[in-house]
Every structure is written in C-alpha cells, then in structure tokens.
Design a protein around this motif. Sequence first.
Motif, PDB file in Angstrom:
ATOM      1  N   GLN A  66       0.812  -1.220   0.000  1.00 16.57           N
ATOM      2  CA  GLN A  66       0.000   0.000   0.000  1.00 16.57           C
ATOM      3  C   GLN A  66       0.845   1.269   0.000  1.00 16.57           C
ATOM      4  N   CYS A  68       2.553   2.953   2.186  1.00 13.16           N
ATOM      5  CA  CYS A  68       1.991   3.803   3.238  1.00 13.16           C
ATOM      6  C   CYS A  68       2.860   5.035   3.511  1.00 13.16           C
ATOM      7  N   TYR A 109      -1.309  -5.619   5.864  1.00 16.53           N
ATOM      8  CA  TYR A 109      -1.938  -5.949   4.580  1.00 16.53           C
ATOM      9  C   TYR A 109      -1.429  -7.277   4.009  1.00 16.53           C
ATOM     10  N   ARG A 183      -9.253  10.669  -6.059  1.00 20.13           N
ATOM     11  CA  ARG A 183      -9.310  10.598  -4.594  1.00 20.13           C
ATOM     12  C   ARG A 183     -10.253  11.662  -4.026  1.00 20.13           C
ATOM     13  N   GLU A 189     -11.622   5.277  -0.331  1.00 20.21           N
ATOM     14  CA  GLU A 189     -11.402   4.644   0.967  1.00 20.21           C
ATOM     15  C   GLU A 189     -10.082   3.888   0.936  1.00 20.21           C
ATOM     16  N   VAL A 190      -9.462   3.754   2.111  1.00 22.28           N
ATOM     17  CA  VAL A 190      -8.228   2.984   2.217  1.00 22.28           C
ATOM     18  C   VAL A 190      -8.488   1.771   3.102  1.00 22.28           C
ATOM     19  N   GLU A 193      -7.948   1.632   7.787  1.00 22.15           N
ATOM     20  CA  GLU A 193      -7.635   3.035   8.124  1.00 22.15           C
ATOM     21  C   GLU A 193      -7.279   3.196   9.598  1.00 22.15           C
ATOM     22  N   ASP A 194      -7.864   2.359  10.446  1.00 17.84           N
ATOM     23  CA  ASP A 194      -7.630   2.467  11.886  1.00 17.84           C
ATOM     24  C   ASP A 194      -6.196   2.131  12.284  1.00 17.84           C
ATOM     25  N   LYS A 195      -5.419   1.529  11.395  1.00 18.91           N
ATOM     26  CA  LYS A 195      -4.028   1.184  11.713  1.00 18.91           C
ATOM     27  C   LYS A 195      -3.101   2.400  11.659  1.00 18.91           C
ATOM     28  N   THR A 197      -1.600   3.764   9.116  1.00 16.02           N
ATOM     29  CA  THR A 197      -0.480   3.664   8.177  1.00 16.02           C
ATOM     30  C   THR A 197      -0.599   4.643   7.004  1.00 16.02           C
ATOM     31  N   ARG A 198      -1.773   5.167   6.774  1.00 14.12           N
ATOM     32  CA  ARG A 198      -2.055   6.151   5.717  1.00 14.12           C
ATOM     33  C   ARG A 198      -1.589   5.659   4.336  1.00 14.12           C
ATOM     34  N   PHE A 202      -5.502   3.569  -2.781  1.00 15.09           N
ATOM     35  CA  PHE A 202      -6.862   3.737  -2.281  1.00 15.09           C
ATOM     36  C   PHE A 202      -7.847   3.133  -3.274  1.00 15.09           C
TER      37      PHE A 202
END
Length: 205
Positions: A66, A68, A109, A183, A189-190, A193-195, A197-198, A202
């Motif tokens: 991803q 990140c 991931y 985007r 959405e990714v 998202e709660d992790k 890592t940004r 997407f």
Amino acid sequence: MTKLAIGINLRRCIGCNTCAVACKMQNNVPDGMLWNRVLTEGCEQFDGAEGVYPHLTRTYLPLACQHCENPACERVCPTGATYKDEMGRVEIDYDKCIGCRMCMAACPYNARTFNWSEPVRATGAAYGDARVPERGRGVMEKCTLCKERTDEGEVPMCVHCCPGDARIFGDLDDPDSAVSRLRREGSAEVLLEDKGTRPQVFYVR
C-alpha cells in the motif's frame, strides 16, 4: 515533492488477474510467489462468491503493497533495508535485508513475501525487465511500484496492462493529476484506516 499513488476503481475491476500476471512478468517474480494478488471479497477461496445460489454476488479486491505514508514495516526493520524514498514509494534494499521477517509480521496488509529457498522459475531463466534486480534466498520481496519504470516517468505495469482501466496512477501532491481528482471526487477509501499507516493506494467503490 512527489507522492506516487494508485487509485483502484473497484466498479471497473473484473477480477481477471491481468495485474497480478503483468506484475509477475515485469518484476521477475519466481514461481509460487505473487507481489500483486486479486482477492474475492467475503470469500476465503480463490475466485469464490458470496451468498447462496442463485443469489450470488462477487466483488474483487486487488491487493499489493500500500506504499503507506507511515509504513509499519519501515518502523520495525532493524537494518534500514525497508525505506521510504523521495517519490513516496516504500522500497527494500536487498543488500541490507537480513531476512528477519519483522516487516512481514508488521505489515497489516500481508503484502510481503519471503524467499525461503532459491527462487525457481518455470522458464529456467530470469524474465521481465532486465533493470529489475534479481533476489536470492533469504530476502523479502514486495511491490515496488515498478520503480524501474516509474523512475523513467512510465506507469507501473499493472496500471499499463489493466484491461478495464480500473487503475489510475499519478502524483497525489499534484492536485490536477488524475489520481488526485479520483481521490477527491470518488469517495475514496483505504484499507485498515484504523491502523494509522495512511496508505497511498486507495479504492473507489
């Protein structure tokens, strides 16, 4: 600044696995290993379906590194083999990799693969882009955003070969790029998202 990214329009993904095969060929990925996978959402088996016949649905989720902004893999690497480059890509220095697999455990991931043995290829020889370094036993591998191509201003091979035009590649730091517009306008959405890592990959549904 440059922040290379991929936007994937899931409405256009047909689950053909062209991206996975193109990635494998471009990057000389050995037998039994994929950098780019196409999952069937809601199913544990390959190319399955959700629901009970005749009321079945099937949606696909292409998955690779991803790239990140805040990569968990980089934080745990003890040698600095995993690093974020000036183009926003998460890369691996194979010469520094000691095969400890800390990054593999940290990646939420499941996007990394490990060479447990000497790579085997059905062709009996290396294939794909000659600029891509060969990897031996005992190192990690993953999607590089086709570094050898994107360094030259080309798109990653998975983007180039997608028959449904489901993948958009470009610079998120350029507000006028196609990937930035997607985007902004596509209810992007990714994953996970709660992790925190940004991800720079997407999805648009």
